[in-house]
Motif scaffolding. Structure first.
Motif, PDB file in Angstrom:
ATOM      1  N   TYR A  52       1.057  -1.242   0.210  1.00  0.00           N
ATOM      2  CA  TYR A  52       0.190   0.097   0.273  1.00  0.00           C
ATOM      3  C   TYR A  52       0.878   1.617   0.228  1.00  0.00           C
ATOM      4  N   TYR A  53       0.834   2.038  -1.070  1.00  0.00           N
ATOM      5  CA  TYR A  53       2.345   3.254  -1.160  1.00  0.00           C
ATOM      6  C   TYR A  53       1.009   4.599  -2.162  1.00  0.00           C
ATOM      7  N   ASP A  54       1.289   5.543  -1.438  1.00  0.00           N
ATOM      8  CA  ASP A  54       0.926   6.672  -1.754  1.00  0.00           C
ATOM      9  C   ASP A  54      -1.024   6.257  -2.227  1.00  0.00           C
ATOM     10  N   GLY A  55      -1.393   5.968  -1.573  1.00  0.00           N
ATOM     11  CA  GLY A  55      -2.748   5.409  -0.929  1.00  0.00           C
ATOM     12  C   GLY A  55      -3.784   4.375  -2.055  1.00  0.00           C
ATOM     13  N   GLU A  56      -2.932   3.423  -3.295  1.00  0.00           N
ATOM     14  CA  GLU A  56      -3.301   2.368  -3.078  1.00  0.00           C
ATOM     15  C   GLU A  56      -2.724   1.157  -3.315  1.00  0.00           C
ATOM     16  N   LEU A  57      -2.980   0.020  -3.847  1.00  0.00           N
ATOM     17  CA  LEU A  57      -2.306  -1.097  -3.731  1.00  0.00           C
ATOM     18  C   LEU A  57      -1.446  -1.754  -4.484  1.00  0.00           C
ATOM     19  N   ASN A  58      -0.451  -1.872  -4.960  1.00  0.00           N
ATOM     20  CA  ASN A  58       0.709  -1.620  -5.220  1.00  0.00           C
ATOM     21  C   ASN A  58       1.042  -3.519  -5.557  1.00  0.00           C
ATOM     22  N   MET A 108       3.143  -6.598  -6.284  1.00  0.00           N
ATOM     23  CA  MET A 108       4.424  -6.315  -6.714  1.00  0.00           C
ATOM     24  C   MET A 108       4.924  -7.671  -8.010  1.00  0.00           C
ATOM     25  N   PRO A 109       6.032  -6.966  -8.922  1.00  0.00           N
ATOM     26  CA  PRO A 109       5.897  -8.143  -9.562  1.00  0.00           C
ATOM     27  C   PRO A 109       6.479  -9.262  -9.516  1.00  0.00           C
ATOM     28  N   THR A 110       6.314 -10.068  -9.900  1.00  0.00           N
ATOM     29  CA  THR A 110       5.775 -11.584 -10.181  1.00  0.00           C
ATOM     30  C   THR A 110       6.903 -12.556 -11.345  1.00  0.00           C
ATOM     31  N   GLY A 111       7.416 -11.717 -12.728  1.00  0.00           N
ATOM     32  CA  GLY A 111       7.762 -12.372 -12.981  1.00  0.00           C
ATOM     33  C   GLY A 111       8.310 -11.354 -14.637  1.00  0.00           C
ATOM     34  N   LEU A 112       8.969 -11.622 -15.574  1.00  0.00           N
ATOM     35  CA  LEU A 112       9.539 -10.900 -17.027  1.00  0.00           C
ATOM     36  C   LEU A 112       8.288  -9.925 -17.262  1.00  0.00           C
ATOM     37  N   GLY A 113       7.212 -10.832 -17.410  1.00  0.00           N
ATOM     38  CA  GLY A 113       5.585 -10.505 -17.945  1.00  0.00           C
ATOM     39  C   GLY A 113       5.097  -9.156 -16.982  1.00  0.00           C
ATOM     40  N   SER A 114       5.147  -9.170 -15.912  1.00  0.00           N
ATOM     41  CA  SER A 114       4.840  -8.544 -15.458  1.00  0.00           C
ATOM     42  C   SER A 114       5.796  -6.737 -15.162  1.00  0.00           C
ATOM     43  N   LEU A 115       7.281  -6.945 -15.032  1.00  0.00           N
ATOM     44  CA  LEU A 115       7.806  -5.923 -15.525  1.00  0.00           C
ATOM     45  C   LEU A 115       7.977  -5.487 -16.958  1.00  0.00           C
ATOM     46  N   ILE A 116       7.963  -6.135 -18.107  1.00  0.00           N
ATOM     47  CA  ILE A 116       7.211  -5.656 -19.365  1.00  0.00           C
ATOM     48  C   ILE A 116       5.435  -4.694 -19.571  1.00  0.00           C
ATOM     49  N   ALA A 117       5.142  -4.944 -18.227  1.00  0.00           N
ATOM     50  CA  ALA A 117       3.949  -4.642 -17.911  1.00  0.00           C
ATOM     51  C   ALA A 117       4.296  -2.687 -17.257  1.00  0.00           C
ATOM     52  N   GLY A 118       5.179  -2.613 -16.530  1.00  0.00           N
ATOM     53  CA  GLY A 118       5.290  -1.604 -16.259  1.00  0.00           C
ATOM     54  C   GLY A 118       5.517  -1.669 -14.721  1.00  0.00           C
ATOM     55  N   LEU A 119       6.556  -1.452 -13.894  1.00  0.00           N
ATOM     56  CA  LEU A 119       6.478  -0.896 -12.586  1.00  0.00           C
ATOM     57  C   LEU A 119       5.573  -0.076 -12.012  1.00  0.00           C
ATOM     58  N   PRO A 120       5.219  -1.087 -10.779  1.00  0.00           N
ATOM     59  CA  PRO A 120       4.177  -0.267 -10.140  1.00  0.00           C
ATOM     60  C   PRO A 120       4.899   0.977  -9.236  1.00  0.00           C
ATOM     61  N   PRO A 121       4.552   2.014  -8.579  1.00  0.00           N
ATOM     62  CA  PRO A 121       4.660   3.597  -8.047  1.00  0.00           C
ATOM     63  C   PRO A 121       5.354   2.642  -6.996  1.00  0.00           C
ATOM     64  N   ALA A 122       5.306   1.907  -6.394  1.00  0.00           N
ATOM     65  CA  ALA A 122       6.482   1.929  -5.360  1.00  0.00           C
ATOM     66  C   ALA A 122       7.445   0.925  -5.215  1.00  0.00           C
ATOM     67  N   VAL A 123       7.598   0.213  -7.028  1.00  0.00           N
ATOM     68  CA  VAL A 123       8.586  -0.090  -6.842  1.00  0.00           C
ATOM     69  C   VAL A 123       9.864   0.559  -7.550  1.00  0.00           C
ATOM     70  N   ARG A 124       9.194   1.472  -8.424  1.00  0.00           N
ATOM     71  CA  ARG A 124       9.961   2.513  -9.559  1.00  0.00           C
ATOM     72  C   ARG A 124      11.152   2.802  -8.671  1.00  0.00           C
ATOM     73  N   CYS A 125      11.420   2.488  -7.696  1.00  0.00           N
ATOM     74  CA  CYS A 125      12.603   2.952  -7.202  1.00  0.00           C
ATOM     75  C   CYS A 125      13.617   1.976  -6.802  1.00  0.00           C
ATOM     76  N   LEU A 126      12.819   0.731  -7.186  1.00  0.00           N
ATOM     77  CA  LEU A 126      14.397  -0.451  -7.715  1.00  0.00           C
ATOM     78  C   LEU A 126      15.596  -0.515  -8.134  1.00  0.00           C
ATOM     79  N   PRO A 127      15.271  -0.070 -10.039  1.00  0.00           N
ATOM     80  CA  PRO A 127      16.210  -0.311 -10.835  1.00  0.00           C
ATOM     81  C   PRO A 127      17.083   1.128 -10.200  1.00  0.00           C
ATOM     82  N   LYS A 128      16.973   2.794 -10.385  1.00  0.00           N
ATOM     83  CA  LYS A 128      17.751   3.196  -9.594  1.00  0.00           C
ATOM     84  C   LYS A 128      18.740   2.660  -8.260  1.00  0.00           C
TER      85      LYS A 128
END
Length: 363
Positions: free
Chosen positions: A105-111, A113-133
């Protein structure tokens, strides 16, 4: 004095410890289990209730057990097998929403978590966008571990190597959900040891250092090759004896029991009562632990009873153990380790499918 062993605590750890002792030691060894409350099971407690003609289960402690190939997961599964609880098990398949979908639960929404390459291709949710950096930060940042530090908090460790946002958004949520406290109070060395070791023993950061740690781990585990082979052989025999159960476990992510988690502790207790050399003492908590004049351990109970034994196995939480040694010398492990309590709330609704998403839960 004949051989005696005392087990402190009647939760799932104490019960399973007494069970394995009774299984493996001669019947001449006295095994005493001391539980301060009037019931056995500890945190494992299942309430069966009815409301509006509907029956339901409320778990006051853990709701599920995890499968997997770790020594711990296999030990519990072997226990379930030994206790004859195979037909009582209910499982969540690995491909089910309950197994795959976990949320933060981040920034008022349920995010989700990625479970594989397919979910990564679909785009990272806001809570996880800090991970690549954060990963890039670790790969490009030179060694910056404190030279004089033998440990540090998870907050300091993750923030130093991956950036504070990774700790704020991800690790703090996960660790809080597991340990009921924030990452500023948790030991990185104790809980993230392979990552901590990769950072402290090399010059290339955490992610690049994990390969070196894996190599060290393989070399260290080589000395246990005989034991590992024996364990694998034991599991293979079990799979051959009860193939249907073990094959279904392979396809499961987590499991419980049709009548709730207390099924496990109730069965343990009932089997222990059947051993003539096992004594279960409830309703009188241990108040003091000391060495007797003969060098054996003495456990004094609240009613004044003194239980003597050559060996004592403690399964009580540290904040209870601290009081047992109140009159003894200072102990850093007991004195400096904080304790956090946890409340479990069950809310039951008469409707079905009221949640906005399907999944295990959120942090």
């Amino acid at each position: 004095m004949s051989m005696a062993i005392t087990v402190l605590g009647g939760g799932v750890t104490g019960l399973s410890t007494a069970w394995y002792l009774a299984q493996r030691l001669p019947s001449t060894v006295a095994i005493r289990l001391i539980e301060g409350s009037s019931r056995l099971g500890g945190w494992v407690r299942t309430d069966k209730r009815q409301s509006g003609g509907t029956s339901f289960i409320a778990e006051k402690g853990p709701r599920t057990l995890r499968t997997g190939h770790s020594r711990e997961a296999l030990a519990v599964l072997e226990l379930v097998d030994d206790l004859g609880l195979r037909s009582d098990v209910v499982m969540a398949p690995k491909l089910s929403a309950a197994a795959r979908n976990r949320y933060i639960y981040y920034d008022g929404e349920l995010n989700c978590m990625p479970t594989g390459l397919g979910s990564l291709i679909a785009g990272l949710p806001p809570a996880v966008r800090c991970l690549p950096k954060g990963i890039w930060h670790d790969l490009t940042t030179k060694k910056n571990a404190p030279a004089d530090s033998s440990d540090e908090s998870i907050h300091d460790f993750v923030s130093r190597r991956f950036g504070q946002q990774v700790d704020d958004n991800l690790s703090s949520a996960v660790m809080h959900g597991i340990y009921a406290t924030d990452t500023k109070e948790l030991s990185a060395r104790a809980l993230l040891y392979p990552f901590w070791l990769a950072d402290h023993t090399g010059k290339t950061g955490v992610l690049r250092g994990l390969r070196r740690v894996a190599k060290l781990s393989r070399a260290r585990n080589a000395q246990f090759a005989v034991r590992d082979a024996e364990e694998r052989y034991s599991i293979t025999k079990r799979r051959m004896q009860n193939p249907e159960f073990w094959e279904s476990i392979n396809d499961a992510s987590m499991y419980s029991f049709h009548d709730g988690m207390q099924t496990l502790t109730d069965r343990l207790a009932s089997r222990l009562y059947a051993f003539p050399n096992v004594e279960i003492m409830t309703g009188q908590p241990a108040v003091e632990a000391r060495l007797g004049e003969d060098g054996n351990a003495e456990i004094q109970l609240a009613d004044g009873t003194v239980v003597r034994a050559q060996h004592v196995i403690n399964t009580l939480p540290l904040h209870h153990v601290r009081s047992l040694f109140a009159g003894g010398p200072s102990n850093a492990l007991l004195d400096d380790t904080p304790y956090a309590s946890v409340a479990v709330v069950n809310v039951t609704y008469p409707k079905k499918n009221i949640t906005p998403v399907d999944g295990f839960g959120y942090l």
